[in-house]
Design an enzyme around this catalytic site. Structure first.
Site, short mmCIF file in Angstrom:
data_model
loop_
_atom_site.label_atom_id
_atom_site.label_comp_id
_atom_site.label_asym_id
_atom_site.label_seq_id
_atom_site.Cartn_x
_atom_site.Cartn_y
_atom_site.Cartn_z
N SER A 20 35.13 66.02 39.65
CA SER A 20 34.13 65.43 38.83
C SER A 20 34.07 66.05 37.45
CB SER A 20 32.79 64.77 39.52
OG SER A 20 31.89 64.51 38.42
N LYS A 42 29.16 53.55 44.24
CA LYS A 42 28.42 52.72 43.30
C LYS A 42 27.93 51.61 43.65
CE LYS A 42 31.25 54.67 39.65
NZ LYS A 42 32.20 54.58 38.38
N ASP A 73 29.11 53.03 32.72
CA ASP A 73 30.73 52.55 32.46
C ASP A 73 30.95 51.35 31.73
OD1 ASP A 73 31.36 54.70 34.59
OD2 ASP A 73 31.44 53.06 36.20
N ALA A 128 40.15 45.56 41.19
CA ALA A 128 38.85 44.72 41.43
C ALA A 128 37.64 45.50 42.20
CB ALA A 128 39.59 43.61 42.28
N GLY A 129 37.78 46.64 41.69
CA GLY A 129 36.74 47.53 42.44
C GLY A 129 35.41 47.56 41.48
N ASN A 133 45.19 42.22 41.19
CA ASN A 133 44.95 43.06 42.20
C ASN A 133 45.84 43.14 43.45
OD1 ASN A 133 42.92 45.33 42.93
ND2 ASN A 133 42.28 43.92 44.89
N ARG A 134 46.19 44.10 44.16
CA ARG A 134 46.98 44.08 45.26
C ARG A 134 46.55 43.38 46.44
NH1 ARG A 134 46.79 50.00 48.30
NH2 ARG A 134 44.52 49.46 48.47
N THR A 135 45.11 43.38 46.61
CA THR A 135 44.40 42.57 47.67
C THR A 135 44.05 41.24 46.87
OG1 THR A 135 43.82 44.63 48.73
CG2 THR A 135 42.92 42.34 49.48
N LYS A 191 40.54 39.86 46.78
CA LYS A 191 39.34 40.48 45.95
C LYS A 191 39.14 40.16 44.55
CE LYS A 191 39.16 44.96 48.30
NZ LYS A 191 39.10 46.37 47.92
#
Ligand code: ATR
Length: 280
Positions: free
Chosen positions: A30, A84, A118, A143-144, A165-167, A170
């Site tokens: 960070s 988060k 953000d 998708a997070g 998204n991969r999943t 989501k």
């Protein structure tokens, strides 16, 4: 006990200072301490504030918050992955309800209030380039938490948004919540027809450093590519975008602007941006 000891150690080594701290797992990478410290120096607050980092694993969050509440010197908690969303249930107030992901916690007179900065890290670099976002066609990859902030920003500007998204499930859930369209990661049409592509996945950093979340051959010079990853500065996606001549917005720009808004929440003051930028 490790958490209490560590916080005690931070407090003891910074007598009479207001403490801000970034928590996450991993947290070593960070750059929040670096940019905030530069910000403190830029306006002479470095004798009043200090910014530390601390590794807090998923299962340690509740203990961390309960312990932090005992330390009146703690005035700000910056949350990175994986906290988060999970931090929200430990707050007294959540001012980031629409985004539903908190990266900034202001600790004031025992009250913990959550914010998200953000979204500003995503919006401001476009404003810098005088790019009008209104009605743009956007493909958000991922998708997070970062995607939720991006969705908030682009929705604000009435953009037409696809989430890939991969999943896929989501993406479906997010699309329902934010009233947009969901696709699998490899949907060529959604990528090719977009004016702006946002990488809000973790693909491009850490173990996935030499990977791109989407097929890079789909990127053309008509795209604006927004990369949320700041380490490395030039991800594979960014390199590919530069090769074909697309406009690139870098992860360090998002980091800088979200950090400026966060700095204002913690200190009530605006830092000198150029000085913060120079340390990135
Ligand atoms: P953040 O809060 O920083 O956005 P996150 O909530 O963990 O982090 O989300 C990470 C995103 O990166 C997710 O969209 C994830 O896809 P899944 O929902 O399928 O897990 C995406 N991601 C992570 N690793 C990936 C990979 N190897 N390939 C494709 N997508 C990946």
């Amino acid at each position: 006990m490790r958490i209490e000891e560590k916080l005690r150690e931070i407090e003891t080594s910074n007598p009479n200072k207001k403490i801000c701290i970034v928590i996450g797992d991993p947290v070593e990478h960070s750059l929040s301490p670096v940019i905030h410290s530069a910000g403190y120096k830029s306006i002479g607050l470095d004798n009043q504030f200090v910014f530390e980092k601390m590794n807090v694993a998923k299962g340690e969050l509740e203990e961390f918050v309960n312990t932090a509440r005992k330390f009146k010197s703690i005035v700000g908690i910056t949350c990175t992955m994986p906290h988060k969303q999970s931090i929200i249930k430990y707050l007294d107030e959540n001012k980031a309800q629409i985004i539903n992901a908190v990266n900034t916690v202001l600790c004031c007179n025992g009250k913990y209030t959550g914010y998200n900065t953000d979204w500003y890290g995503i919006e401001a670099p476009f404003a810098d380039r005088k790019i009008n976002l209104d009605g743009k066609k956007v493909a958000i990859v991922g998708a997070g938490g970062a995607s939720r902030a991006a969705l908030y920003t682009f929705k604000k500007h009435n953009c037409s948004i696809s989430i890939l998204n991969r999943t896929k499930e989501k993406a479906d859930l997010l699309a329902k919540e934010f009233d947009c369209q969901a696709f699998a990661l490899n949907n060529e049409e959604a990528i090719e027809s977009a004016e702006i592509i946002v990488n809000a996945t973790s693909v491009g950093m850490g173990e996935a450093t030499n990977l791109s979340p989407i097929d890079i051959s789909l990127i053309s010079k008509n795209h604006i590519v927004f990369e949320c990853i700041y380490k490395p500065k030039e991800t594979l996606l960014v390199q590919a975008a530069k090769m074909v001549g697309s406009e690139v917005i870098y992860g360090w720009e998002m980091l800088l602007y979200q950090g400026i808004l966060q700095f204002e929440i913690y200190t009530g003051r605006r830092p000198i941006m150029e000085i913060m930028k120079n340390v990135l």
